[in-house]
Write a protein that holds these residues in place. Structure first.
Motif, PDB file in Angstrom:
ATOM      1  N   LEU A  74      -3.133 -29.590 -46.452  1.00  0.00           N
ATOM      2  CA  LEU A  74      -2.471 -28.141 -46.521  1.00  0.00           C
ATOM      3  C   LEU A  74      -1.609 -28.050 -45.428  1.00  0.00           C
ATOM      4  N   ARG A  75      -2.094 -28.611 -44.237  1.00  0.00           N
ATOM      5  CA  ARG A  75      -0.888 -28.312 -43.302  1.00  0.00           C
ATOM      6  C   ARG A  75       0.246 -29.334 -43.629  1.00  0.00           C
ATOM      7  N   THR A  76       0.262 -30.236 -43.963  1.00  0.00           N
ATOM      8  CA  THR A  76       1.573 -31.175 -44.324  1.00  0.00           C
ATOM      9  C   THR A  76       2.238 -30.576 -45.598  1.00  0.00           C
ATOM     10  N   ALA A  77       1.319 -30.100 -46.501  1.00  0.00           N
ATOM     11  CA  ALA A  77       1.999 -29.306 -47.720  1.00  0.00           C
ATOM     12  C   ALA A  77       2.769 -28.127 -47.372  1.00  0.00           C
ATOM     13  N   ILE A  78       2.285 -27.343 -46.285  1.00  0.00           N
ATOM     14  CA  ILE A  78       2.950 -26.173 -45.771  1.00  0.00           C
ATOM     15  C   ILE A  78       4.512 -26.471 -45.057  1.00  0.00           C
TER      16      ILE A  78
ATOM     17  N   ARG B  59      -1.197 -14.054 -37.979  1.00  0.00           N
ATOM     18  CA  ARG B  59      -2.106 -13.848 -39.305  1.00  0.00           C
ATOM     19  C   ARG B  59      -2.133 -12.089 -39.717  1.00  0.00           C
ATOM     20  N   SER B  60      -2.424 -11.606 -38.423  1.00  0.00           N
ATOM     21  CA  SER B  60      -2.509  -9.988 -38.730  1.00  0.00           C
ATOM     22  C   SER B  60      -1.086  -9.438 -38.853  1.00  0.00           C
ATOM     23  N   GLU B  61      -0.010 -10.009 -38.109  1.00  0.00           N
ATOM     24  CA  GLU B  61       1.431  -9.390 -38.389  1.00  0.00           C
ATOM     25  C   GLU B  61       2.015  -9.739 -39.779  1.00  0.00           C
TER      26      GLU B  61
ATOM     27  N   GLN C 126      -3.771 -18.861 -51.536  1.00  0.00           N
ATOM     28  CA  GLN C 126      -3.008 -17.714 -52.097  1.00  0.00           C
ATOM     29  C   GLN C 126      -1.824 -17.419 -51.568  1.00  0.00           C
ATOM     30  N   TYR C 127      -1.246 -17.765 -50.317  1.00  0.00           N
ATOM     31  CA  TYR C 127       0.110 -17.365 -49.766  1.00  0.00           C
ATOM     32  C   TYR C 127       0.865 -18.324 -50.159  1.00  0.00           C
ATOM     33  N   ILE C 128       0.393 -19.823 -49.958  1.00  0.00           N
ATOM     34  CA  ILE C 128       1.618 -20.746 -50.128  1.00  0.00           C
ATOM     35  C   ILE C 128       1.608 -20.824 -51.770  1.00  0.00           C
ATOM     36  N   ASN C 129       0.883 -20.663 -52.498  1.00  0.00           N
ATOM     37  CA  ASN C 129       0.725 -20.364 -53.912  1.00  0.00           C
ATOM     38  C   ASN C 129       1.663 -19.382 -54.469  1.00  0.00           C
TER      39      ASN C 129
ATOM     40  N   LEU D  77       2.109 -17.126 -43.312  1.00  0.00           N
ATOM     41  CA  LEU D  77       0.501 -16.445 -43.227  1.00  0.00           C
ATOM     42  C   LEU D  77      -0.391 -17.539 -43.734  1.00  0.00           C
ATOM     43  N   ALA D  78       0.333 -18.368 -44.623  1.00  0.00           N
ATOM     44  CA  ALA D  78      -0.472 -19.645 -45.017  1.00  0.00           C
ATOM     45  C   ALA D  78      -0.890 -20.439 -43.788  1.00  0.00           C
ATOM     46  N   GLU D  79       0.237 -20.876 -42.977  1.00  0.00           N
ATOM     47  CA  GLU D  79      -0.116 -21.641 -41.971  1.00  0.00           C
ATOM     48  C   GLU D  79      -1.021 -21.291 -41.020  1.00  0.00           C
TER      49      GLU D  79
END
Length: 507
Positions: free
Chosen positions: A429-433, A236-238, A405-408, A390-392
């Motif tokens: 959301l995991r499945t959506a990503i 996430r940080s990177e 916000q990141y996947i959208n 990042l969304a993941e």
């Protein structure tokens, strides 16, 4: 490892210094270099670094569609062979054995040659008093990155693998056993963090240096390794750093990303630059996606009219037409997704085609991109991938709230009107990503790795629909990794000491 034996002191370099040639990947000369007399100037350091890149353009790596693409794209749920083809069959159909493994041995050798070249650069450049600090830092940074990129693929494809990060005696290098994959990845984290903390790579390049990795490419690779480690906090940080601090932006249109005339656009974080009309340095990756006229169009009676229509545009269906979307990819890709036309080409110039093709990697311009002599850059990392990573990571750490916000941000340009995700459970959301990465990044070399690290490769392949082979009927749990090639085991039996089963293929 035969490759270490034969290439320990071999440095690939360009005849012409990078600032005066068309591309730093332009020409190849392989010679025996004595490090004690070679690394004596900035120019010689740059030539040595340039030589590392030349491994990437070899046919077994990124030079054609039978290289690393075979192991990162085929055998997943996006792409397949349009016809039975022996070179791809073991990977595509999961009939792999330790003596029947597609082009895996050549890839293994090229990666270790690149690692050996990088080790030579790092050792000799940092010990040379005649190289300026600026050139020394960048040379070491590029070598660290390319070495890490090589080990990234080795660890993803083979798991435990021989590891060395310095120049060592030939006999010692040729007798290395396998290091546990977790240790390899920890070492890569250290190398990639060093690039940032010591400011070894710049933020961006221009002109002839386009195609070299920036600090943002290093951070993207680091984020990917963190995902493999399920280190969601650091991943996430990177990713946040890349999105908020880098010069990269998501382009307004999905199609703009794949413009062959602008391959180093704002969204692209790293791409490998190729040059047309350079002896021994012309890639044919596009040929794998480009249709061949003898297959098209669907109505054979229209072949002449299609050929004429193409010629009027200085175009040809002059590729091998071997790599096409699988049937379930075509059927499941949302019809209202604006990315669909760039991933599924079913008609061209009004003619219905026999096969559907991955549009974004086709190029029918036979004047500027003739068969076997393409100059397109090969895309490796781009910013929308970082948003989805990042969304993941955010979803795994904290659930959907801040992850939407990141996947959208990626979905915004895929739908008109926009169709943002909201109101989902963490699992949903995991499945959506996972699905979003399939639609956004198809054919870009991430899918099979993703399925493996998510632990769903076997079930995904079993549930997918293909046209040419039946991998779902053959795939077994041990197929998530490749076998070490039998020829390498003969040269170095120690490779089996830690795992006599050879990743399950020797049983």
């Amino acid at each position: 490892m035969k490759i270490i034996k034969t290439n320990y002191l071999l440095i690939v370099f360009s005849l012409v210094f990078a600032t005066s040639c068309e591309s730093f990947l332009q020409e190849e000369v392989r010679g025996i270099i004595d490090p004690s007399t070679f690394y004596q100037s900035d120019e010689e350091a740059v030539l040595a670094v340039n030589g590392i890149y030349l491994n990437l353009r070899q046919n077994g790596f990124y030079g054609n569609w039978q290289g690393i693409h075979t192991f990162t794209q085929l055998g997943a749920d996006e792409l397949e062979s349009s016809r039975q083809f022996g070179g791809n069959e073991p990977m595509q159909n999961y009939t792999l054995t330790q003596s029947n493994y597609s082009n895996a041995r050549q890839l293994w050798q090229l990666i270790y040659r690149m690692i050996g070249d990088a080790n030579s650069v790092i050792t000799n450049v940092q010990n040379s008093p005649n190289i300026s600090d600026a050139v020394k830092n960048q040379s070491i940074g590029e070598a660290l990155y390319l070495r890490s990129f090589g080990y990234y693929h080795l660890s993803n494809l083979w798991g435990d693998a021989p590891y060395y990060d310095e120049e060592i005696p030939i006999a010692d290098a040729a007798a290395l056993g396998r290091m546990p994959v977790d240790e390899i990845r920890n070492n890569l984290v250290g190398d990639l963090k060093r690039i940032e903390t010591e400011n070894l790579l710049p933020d961006s390049y221009s002109g002839n240096d386009l195609g070299r990795p920036t600090v943002w490419a290093a951070k993207t690779l680091l984020a990917k390794i963190y995902l493999w480690q399920q280190d969601w906090t650091n991943a996430r940080s990177e990713c946040l750093s890349i999105i908020s601090e880098s010069p990269h932006q998501i382009l307004p249109s999905f199609g703009e990303v794949f413009d062959v005339n602008n391959p180093f656009n704002e969204e692209v974080i790293w791409a490998i630059d190729f040059q047309k009309d350079v002896p021994g340095n012309a890639q044919d990756r596009t040929d794998g996606f480009n249709p061949r006229l003898r297959d098209e169009p669907k109505n054979p009676a229209d072949r002449g009219p299609l050929s004429d229509a193409l010629a009027a545009r200085n175009e040809e269906f002059n590729g091998y037409g071997l790599t096409v979307p699988i049937l379930s990819f075509i059927d499941e890709f949302p019809e209202n997704d604006l990315r669909r036309p760039y991933n599924i080409l079913s008609h061209y110039l009004g003619f219905e085609l026999t096969f559907q093709y991955l549009t974004k990697f086709t190029n029918f311009d036979f004047v500027n991109s003739p068969r076997g002599n393409h100059g397109e850059a090969t895309l490796i990392f781009r910013l929308s991938d970082v948003y989805l990573m990042l969304a993941e990571a955010e979803n795994e750490l904290n659930g959907p709230g801040n992850a939407y916000q990141y996947i959208n941000a990626v979905r915004e340009r895929a739908y008109e009107p926009d169709q943002p995700y909201a109101g989902m459970s963490q699992s949903d959301l995991r499945t959506a990503i996972q699905a979003e990465r399939r639609w956004e990044l198809a054919g870009e070399g991430h899918r099979r790795y993703d399925l493996i690290r998510w632990g769903i490769l076997v079930e995904t392949v079993k549930n997918a629909e293909y046209r040419t082979y039946d991998p779902g009927n053959n795939i077994q749990p041990h197929h998530i990794r490749l076998p070490i090639p039998e020829e390498e085991i003969i040269l170095n039996p120690v490779l089996l000491d830690s795992d006599p089963s050879n990743n399950g293929y020797g049983n």
